[in-house]
Motif scaffolding. Structure first.
Motif, PDB file in Angstrom:
ATOM      1  N   GLY A   1       6.223  64.126  45.015  1.00  0.00           N
ATOM      2  CA  GLY A   1       7.259  63.437  44.252  1.00  0.00           C
ATOM      3  C   GLY A   1       8.650  63.956  44.572  1.00  0.00           C
ATOM      4  N   THR A   2       8.755  65.239  44.921  1.00  0.00           N
ATOM      5  CA  THR A   2      10.050  65.796  45.300  1.00  0.00           C
ATOM      6  C   THR A   2      10.564  65.141  46.580  1.00  0.00           C
ATOM      7  OG1 THR A   2       9.511  67.924  44.272  1.00  0.00           O
ATOM      8  CG2 THR A   2      11.287  67.911  45.891  1.00  0.00           C
ATOM      9  N   VAL A   3       9.649  64.879  47.508  1.00  0.00           N
ATOM     10  CA  VAL A   3      10.032  64.182  48.740  1.00  0.00           C
ATOM     11  C   VAL A   3      10.535  62.781  48.399  1.00  0.00           C
ATOM     12  CG1 VAL A   3       9.196  63.271  50.932  1.00  0.00           C
ATOM     13  CG2 VAL A   3       8.423  65.511  50.137  1.00  0.00           C
ATOM     14  N   GLY A   4       9.786  62.079  47.527  1.00  0.00           N
ATOM     15  CA  GLY A   4      10.218  60.746  47.119  1.00  0.00           C
ATOM     16  C   GLY A   4      11.535  60.772  46.376  1.00  0.00           C
TER      17      GLY A   4
ATOM     18  N   CYS B   1      13.119  66.601  36.527  1.00  0.00           N
ATOM     19  CA  CYS B   1      13.453  67.826  35.792  1.00  0.00           C
ATOM     20  C   CYS B   1      12.267  68.322  34.980  1.00  0.00           C
ATOM     21  CB  CYS B   1      14.651  67.585  34.882  1.00  0.00           C
ATOM     22  SG  CYS B   1      16.213  67.337  35.763  1.00  0.00           S
ATOM     23  N   LEU B   2      11.556  67.404  34.325  1.00  0.00           N
ATOM     24  CA  LEU B   2      10.374  67.809  33.560  1.00  0.00           C
ATOM     25  C   LEU B   2       9.287  68.349  34.479  1.00  0.00           C
ATOM     26  CD1 LEU B   2      10.088  64.926  30.924  1.00  0.00           C
ATOM     27  CD2 LEU B   2      10.930  67.258  30.576  1.00  0.00           C
ATOM     28  N   GLY B   3       9.118  67.716  35.650  1.00  0.00           N
ATOM     29  CA  GLY B   3       8.142  68.217  36.610  1.00  0.00           C
ATOM     30  C   GLY B   3       8.499  69.605  37.111  1.00  0.00           C
TER      31      GLY B   3
ATOM     32  N   LEU C   1       7.676  75.563  37.039  1.00  0.00           N
ATOM     33  CA  LEU C   1       8.181  76.907  36.733  1.00  0.00           C
ATOM     34  C   LEU C   1       7.394  77.559  35.604  1.00  0.00           C
ATOM     35  CD1 LEU C   1      12.047  76.277  36.933  1.00  0.00           C
ATOM     36  CD2 LEU C   1      10.616  77.511  38.572  1.00  0.00           C
ATOM     37  N   ALA C   2       6.838  76.737  34.692  1.00  0.00           N
ATOM     38  CA  ALA C   2       6.088  77.295  33.564  1.00  0.00           C
ATOM     39  C   ALA C   2       4.852  78.051  34.031  1.00  0.00           C
ATOM     40  CB  ALA C   2       5.692  76.187  32.602  1.00  0.00           C
ATOM     41  N   LEU C   3       4.328  77.703  35.212  1.00  0.00           N
ATOM     42  CA  LEU C   3       3.161  78.422  35.734  1.00  0.00           C
ATOM     43  C   LEU C   3       3.466  79.893  35.982  1.00  0.00           C
ATOM     44  CD1 LEU C   3       1.739  75.815  38.282  1.00  0.00           C
ATOM     45  CD2 LEU C   3       0.785  76.442  36.056  1.00  0.00           C
TER      46      LEU C   3
ATOM     47  N   GLY D   1       4.333  68.089  29.766  1.00  0.00           N
ATOM     48  CA  GLY D   1       3.449  67.451  30.744  1.00  0.00           C
ATOM     49  C   GLY D   1       3.224  65.977  30.451  1.00  0.00           C
ATOM     50  N   TYR D   2       2.882  65.679  29.210  1.00  0.00           N
ATOM     51  CA  TYR D   2       2.642  64.272  28.861  1.00  0.00           C
ATOM     52  C   TYR D   2       3.936  63.457  28.942  1.00  0.00           C
ATOM     53  CZ  TYR D   2      -2.127  65.292  27.376  1.00  0.00           C
ATOM     54  OH  TYR D   2      -3.451  65.652  27.362  1.00  0.00           O
ATOM     55  N   ALA D   3       5.066  64.059  28.570  1.00  0.00           N
ATOM     56  CA  ALA D   3       6.349  63.353  28.682  1.00  0.00           C
ATOM     57  C   ALA D   3       6.655  63.026  30.138  1.00  0.00           C
ATOM     58  CB  ALA D   3       7.467  64.200  28.086  1.00  0.00           C
ATOM     59  N   CYS D   4       6.347  63.962  31.035  1.00  0.00           N
ATOM     60  CA  CYS D   4       6.583  63.746  32.464  1.00  0.00           C
ATOM     61  C   CYS D   4       5.702  62.618  32.995  1.00  0.00           C
ATOM     62  CB  CYS D   4       6.311  65.041  33.230  1.00  0.00           C
ATOM     63  SG  CYS D   4       6.724  64.969  34.987  1.00  0.00           S
TER      64      CYS D   4
END
Length: 402
Positions: free
Chosen positions: A263-266, A294-296, A301-303, A325-328
């Motif tokens: 998704g970052t590539v997209g 931003c949510l992704g 980073l949360a990991l 996660g669900y919001a993303c």
């Protein structure tokens, strides 16, 4: 999967609900022309006669209104095959009388960025005559889909027979100032270079940008619209399956990380597409894209700050992780549908294919959710019976619980 969606996007050039076949004509109620050509977008066409002995071009442009208060434009760009710099003739209903008027406009860069209203002014080309007629004559009225013919006679420069034609249509006119046209792929590709002597054409479709837009759509549909929901489903329904052990976590983390990096590539391609299309803005699609990215990024980073199961802050981290996660996931899926609309593929095979994939995933989720609750209720019943001594402590239920 990538090639499957790419194939669907290629098919999307043939919409599910296609209109009737379109052809060009050289005959009009007032003139007969020598050649005609179907233009590549908006079901428009053009007919012309080129008088080589005096370099004079007689032509008629056939277009359609998309709104009773809209406008239809045709013009030529003396320099390049793009909108900026076009010398245009724009037809629309007179705000006072309701009759069709045809006025000249020069599309300078300020128009593309919508900095100032578009005002009529004389053209700096050799326009000998011009007129506009609605299909049906004087008794015809402007409505959605109304056909119009724009006539023009031009004096061309010696030995210059390749003409950059530009055409478009819009929804509204403020006073005598046409507003911006829609920004779908077709509307942004309404340019063709035609040699009026030979009749050959080279339609400008902005090939590289169009290909990047398609790849951008495919990548984001797969990453934000499919892989990310699959990762969420994996964590939701597989983490309680005891026989899997920690395998569910590795599957969840691997799927989500793959989705985010893809998704970052997209997302980066979307930023680049914005830079290559100045003046074209998709406000909602852009905002949803930034929010989902931003949510992704926060989830990734949360990991790095994931507390151990014995840590007292673990429950707060889990709540944050679930909510973000669900919001993303929701934002990603919504923006995929918004992307279909932006690309003008709202009624395409590509969107149908994505909807089928999403519907399949939702069906699997419903089945797993029902199974989860059945097993949960069964285990709760067994626990109650065990407390009441109706079954032995060695009789253990198995399955999923939430």
């Amino acid at each position: 999967m990538f090639f499957f969606f790419y194939f669907l996007f290629l098919l999307s050039s043939y919409p599910i609900f296609s209109s009737s076949s379109h052809s060009c004509t050289t005959v009009t109620p007032t003139k007969t022309f020598q050649k005609c050509m179907i233009l590549p977008t908006q079901q428009a066409s053009i007919a012309w006669t080129f008088h080589a002995h005096n370099a004079t071009l007689d032509l008629v442009f056939f277009g359609n209104f998309i709104s009773p208060s809209g406008w239809v434009a045709w013009g030529i760009n003396p320099i390049s095959s793009e909108m900026t710099g076009t010398r245009a003739l724009i037809a629309f209903p007179d705000p006072n009388s309701g009759q069709i008027v045809l006025l000249p406009y020069i599309l300078d860069p300020t128009v593309k960025f919508q900095r100032t209203p578009l005002l009529s002014r004389p053209l700096d080309i050799h326009l000998l005559s011009s007129s506009a007629t609605l299909y049906g004559g004087k008794l015809a009225s402007v409505h959605d889909g109304a056909a119009i013919q724009i006539y023009a006679t031009l004096k061309l420069a010696p030995n210059k027979t390749r003409i950059h034609h530009v055409w478009n249509r819009g929804l509204y006119v403020q006073g005598y100032s046409p507003t911006i046209h829609p920004t779908t792929n077709n509307d942004l590709s309404s340019v063709a270079t035609i040699d009026v002597l030979s009749g050959s054409t080279s339609a400008t479709q902005q090939t590289s940008v169009g290909r990047m837009r398609t790849v951008h759509g495919v990548i984001n549909a797969i990453s934000w619209g499919i892989l990310l929901p699959i990762g969420a489903v994996t964590a939701r329904y597989l983490r309680h399956v005891q026989c899997l052990g920690p395998a569910w976590f590795y599957a969840h983390a691997g799927t989500q990380l793959s989705a985010f990096f893809l998704g970052t590539v997209g997302f980066a391609m979307g930023i680049r597409l914005g830079e290559l299309s100045p003046g074209v803005q998709y406000g909602l699609h852009r905002k949803l894209g930034f929010a989902a990215f931003c949510l992704g990024a926060l989830q990734t980073l949360a990991l790095l700050f994931r507390p151990k199961t014995t840590n007292k802050f673990r429950k707060y981290w889990k709540s944050y992780h679930h909510f973000v996660g669900y919001a993303c996931v929701v934002l990603g899926v919504v923006n995929v549908f918004q992307g279909f609309e932006v690309m003008g593929e709202g009624r395409s095979y590509a969107k149908l294919g994505y909807c089928l994939c999403l519907a399949t995933l939702i069906g699997v989720c419903i089945a797993l959710e029902v199974n989860s609750w059945v097993l949960f209720c069964r285990k709760a019943k067994e626990e109650k019976m065990r407390r009441e001594g109706l079954i032995g402590a060695s009789d253990k239920g198995s399955g999923i619980h939430s």
